[in-house]
Design a protein around this motif. Structure first.
Motif, PDB file in Angstrom:
ATOM      1  N   ILE A 131      -3.369   5.821  -1.611  1.00 46.67           N
ATOM      2  CA  ILE A 131      -3.634   6.212  -2.993  1.00 46.67           C
ATOM      3  C   ILE A 131      -3.345   5.105  -3.990  1.00 46.67           C
ATOM      4  O   ILE A 131      -3.769   5.184  -5.134  1.00 46.67           O
ATOM      5  CB  ILE A 131      -2.799   7.456  -3.363  1.00 46.67           C
ATOM      6  CG1 ILE A 131      -1.339   7.195  -3.085  1.00 46.67           C
ATOM      7  CG2 ILE A 131      -3.287   8.678  -2.636  1.00 46.67           C
ATOM      8  CD1 ILE A 131      -0.417   8.281  -3.565  1.00 46.67           C
ATOM      9  N   LYS A 132      -2.635   4.063  -3.547  1.00 48.91           N
ATOM     10  CA  LYS A 132      -2.273   2.994  -4.459  1.00 48.91           C
ATOM     11  C   LYS A 132      -2.233   1.679  -3.692  1.00 48.91           C
ATOM     12  O   LYS A 132      -1.780   1.630  -2.558  1.00 48.91           O
ATOM     13  CB  LYS A 132      -0.895   3.286  -5.055  1.00 48.91           C
ATOM     14  CG  LYS A 132      -0.475   2.384  -6.174  1.00 48.91           C
ATOM     15  CD  LYS A 132       0.860   2.858  -6.721  1.00 48.91           C
ATOM     16  CE  LYS A 132       1.334   1.966  -7.827  1.00 48.91           C
ATOM     17  NZ  LYS A 132       2.670   2.360  -8.291  1.00 48.91           N
ATOM     18  N   THR A 133      -2.720   0.618  -4.316  1.00 48.01           N
ATOM     19  CA  THR A 133      -2.733  -0.699  -3.684  1.00 48.01           C
ATOM     20  C   THR A 133      -2.372  -1.763  -4.706  1.00 48.01           C
ATOM     21  O   THR A 133      -2.514  -1.541  -5.907  1.00 48.01           O
ATOM     22  CB  THR A 133      -4.105  -0.998  -3.060  1.00 48.01           C
ATOM     23  OG1 THR A 133      -4.065  -2.287  -2.455  1.00 48.01           O
ATOM     24  CG2 THR A 133      -5.222  -0.948  -4.068  1.00 48.01           C
ATOM     25  N   GLN A 134      -1.917  -2.904  -4.225  1.00 51.02           N
ATOM     26  CA  GLN A 134      -1.606  -4.013  -5.122  1.00 51.02           C
ATOM     27  C   GLN A 134      -2.802  -4.935  -5.308  1.00 51.02           C
ATOM     28  O   GLN A 134      -2.743  -5.864  -6.100  1.00 51.02           O
ATOM     29  CB  GLN A 134      -0.424  -4.813  -4.579  1.00 51.02           C
ATOM     30  CG  GLN A 134       0.877  -4.089  -4.682  1.00 51.02           C
ATOM     31  CD  GLN A 134       2.039  -4.948  -4.223  1.00 51.02           C
ATOM     32  OE1 GLN A 134       1.870  -5.982  -3.592  1.00 51.02           O
ATOM     33  NE2 GLN A 134       3.235  -4.502  -4.530  1.00 51.02           N
ATOM     34  N   HIS A 135      -3.887  -4.698  -4.580  1.00 52.33           N
ATOM     35  CA  HIS A 135      -5.079  -5.537  -4.713  1.00 52.33           C
ATOM     36  C   HIS A 135      -5.712  -5.286  -6.078  1.00 52.33           C
ATOM     37  O   HIS A 135      -5.841  -4.149  -6.514  1.00 52.33           O
ATOM     38  CB  HIS A 135      -6.092  -5.232  -3.615  1.00 52.33           C
ATOM     39  CG  HIS A 135      -5.573  -5.513  -2.245  1.00 52.33           C
ATOM     40  ND1 HIS A 135      -5.386  -6.776  -1.758  1.00 52.33           N
ATOM     41  CD2 HIS A 135      -5.180  -4.677  -1.260  1.00 52.33           C
ATOM     42  CE1 HIS A 135      -4.914  -6.714  -0.541  1.00 52.33           C
ATOM     43  NE2 HIS A 135      -4.777  -5.445  -0.211  1.00 52.33           N
ATOM     44  N   LEU A 190       0.844  -1.196   0.000  1.00 50.48           N
ATOM     45  CA  LEU A 190       0.000   0.000   0.000  1.00 50.48           C
ATOM     46  C   LEU A 190       0.879   1.245   0.000  1.00 50.48           C
ATOM     47  O   LEU A 190       1.858   1.322   0.732  1.00 50.48           O
ATOM     48  CB  LEU A 190      -0.891   0.037   1.238  1.00 50.48           C
ATOM     49  CG  LEU A 190      -1.994  -1.003   1.325  1.00 50.48           C
ATOM     50  CD1 LEU A 190      -2.544  -1.061   2.733  1.00 50.48           C
ATOM     51  CD2 LEU A 190      -3.091  -0.666   0.352  1.00 50.48           C
ATOM     52  N   VAL A 191       0.525   2.223  -0.825  1.00 52.67           N
ATOM     53  CA  VAL A 191       1.251   3.493  -0.865  1.00 52.67           C
ATOM     54  C   VAL A 191       0.309   4.558  -0.318  1.00 52.67           C
ATOM     55  O   VAL A 191      -0.851   4.648  -0.721  1.00 52.67           O
ATOM     56  CB  VAL A 191       1.682   3.848  -2.305  1.00 52.67           C
ATOM     57  CG1 VAL A 191       2.368   5.205  -2.334  1.00 52.67           C
ATOM     58  CG2 VAL A 191       2.600   2.778  -2.858  1.00 52.67           C
ATOM     59  N   GLY A 192       0.808   5.351   0.628  1.00 55.41           N
ATOM     60  CA  GLY A 192      -0.037   6.361   1.242  1.00 55.41           C
ATOM     61  C   GLY A 192       0.751   7.573   1.692  1.00 55.41           C
ATOM     62  O   GLY A 192       1.968   7.650   1.539  1.00 55.41           O
ATOM     63  N   LYS A 193       0.005   8.531   2.238  1.00 56.43           N
ATOM     64  CA  LYS A 193       0.572   9.784   2.708  1.00 56.43           C
ATOM     65  C   LYS A 193       0.094  10.017   4.137  1.00 56.43           C
ATOM     66  O   LYS A 193      -1.078   9.806   4.446  1.00 56.43           O
ATOM     67  CB  LYS A 193       0.085  10.920   1.805  1.00 56.43           C
ATOM     68  CG  LYS A 193       0.623  12.278   2.143  1.00 56.43           C
ATOM     69  CD  LYS A 193       0.095  13.299   1.144  1.00 56.43           C
ATOM     70  CE  LYS A 193       0.681  14.671   1.410  1.00 56.43           C
ATOM     71  NZ  LYS A 193       0.168  15.654   0.452  1.00 56.43           N
ATOM     72  N   ASP A 222     -11.710  -4.956  -2.901  1.00 58.41           N
ATOM     73  CA  ASP A 222     -10.558  -4.649  -2.054  1.00 58.41           C
ATOM     74  C   ASP A 222     -10.050  -3.238  -2.302  1.00 58.41           C
ATOM     75  O   ASP A 222      -9.648  -2.546  -1.370  1.00 58.41           O
ATOM     76  CB  ASP A 222      -9.425  -5.648  -2.301  1.00 58.41           C
ATOM     77  CG  ASP A 222      -9.757  -7.035  -1.787  1.00 58.41           C
ATOM     78  OD1 ASP A 222     -10.609  -7.139  -0.886  1.00 58.41           O
ATOM     79  OD2 ASP A 222      -9.165  -8.009  -2.283  1.00 58.41           O
ATOM     80  N   MET A 223     -10.046  -2.806  -3.542  1.00 58.35           N
ATOM     81  CA  MET A 223      -9.565  -1.455  -3.862  1.00 58.35           C
ATOM     82  C   MET A 223     -10.458  -0.394  -3.226  1.00 58.35           C
ATOM     83  O   MET A 223      -9.969   0.587  -2.681  1.00 58.35           O
ATOM     84  CB  MET A 223      -9.478  -1.260  -5.369  1.00 58.35           C
ATOM     85  CG  MET A 223      -8.346  -2.036  -6.001  1.00 58.35           C
ATOM     86  SD  MET A 223      -8.230  -1.780  -7.754  1.00 58.35           S
ATOM     87  CE  MET A 223      -7.417  -0.207  -7.785  1.00 58.35           C
TER      88      MET A 223
END
Length: 87
Positions: A54-58, A37-40, A63-64
């Motif tokens: 803001i971004k996930t591998q799901h 997971l990418v976040g701020k 799930d998204m």
């Protein structure tokens, strides 16, 4: 008289090698969790950290929808600090 030793009930947590705890990432910086997971970091308090993911591998839509957006997670989460949101 027998003296009893005090048992140390506190364990010190250490982040994984190459990672840091989310509580040490400055507000406004991007990070990536070990699950992808990418976040701020938006805000931080004693028991949780408010993050915007803001971004996930799901790949599944359900799930998204769950993971994208604002979430409160533990400050002891292992993360890697990244420079950009594209990481």
């Amino acid at each position: 008289m027998v003296r009893r030793k005090k048992i140390n009930t506190r364990t010190k947590l250490k982040p994984y090698k190459g990672c840091k705890f989310l509580k040490s990432v400055p507000i406004g910086r991007f990070f990536k969790t070990t699950t992808g997971l990418v976040g701020k970091v938006l805000n931080r308090n004693e028991g949780s950290v408010l993050c915007r993911f803001i971004k996930t591998q799901h790949t599944e839509n359900i799930d998204m929808k769950y993971w994208i957006g604002d979430k409160r997670i533990s400050p002891d989460t292992n993360v890697k600090q990244v420079r950009r949101q594209d990481a």
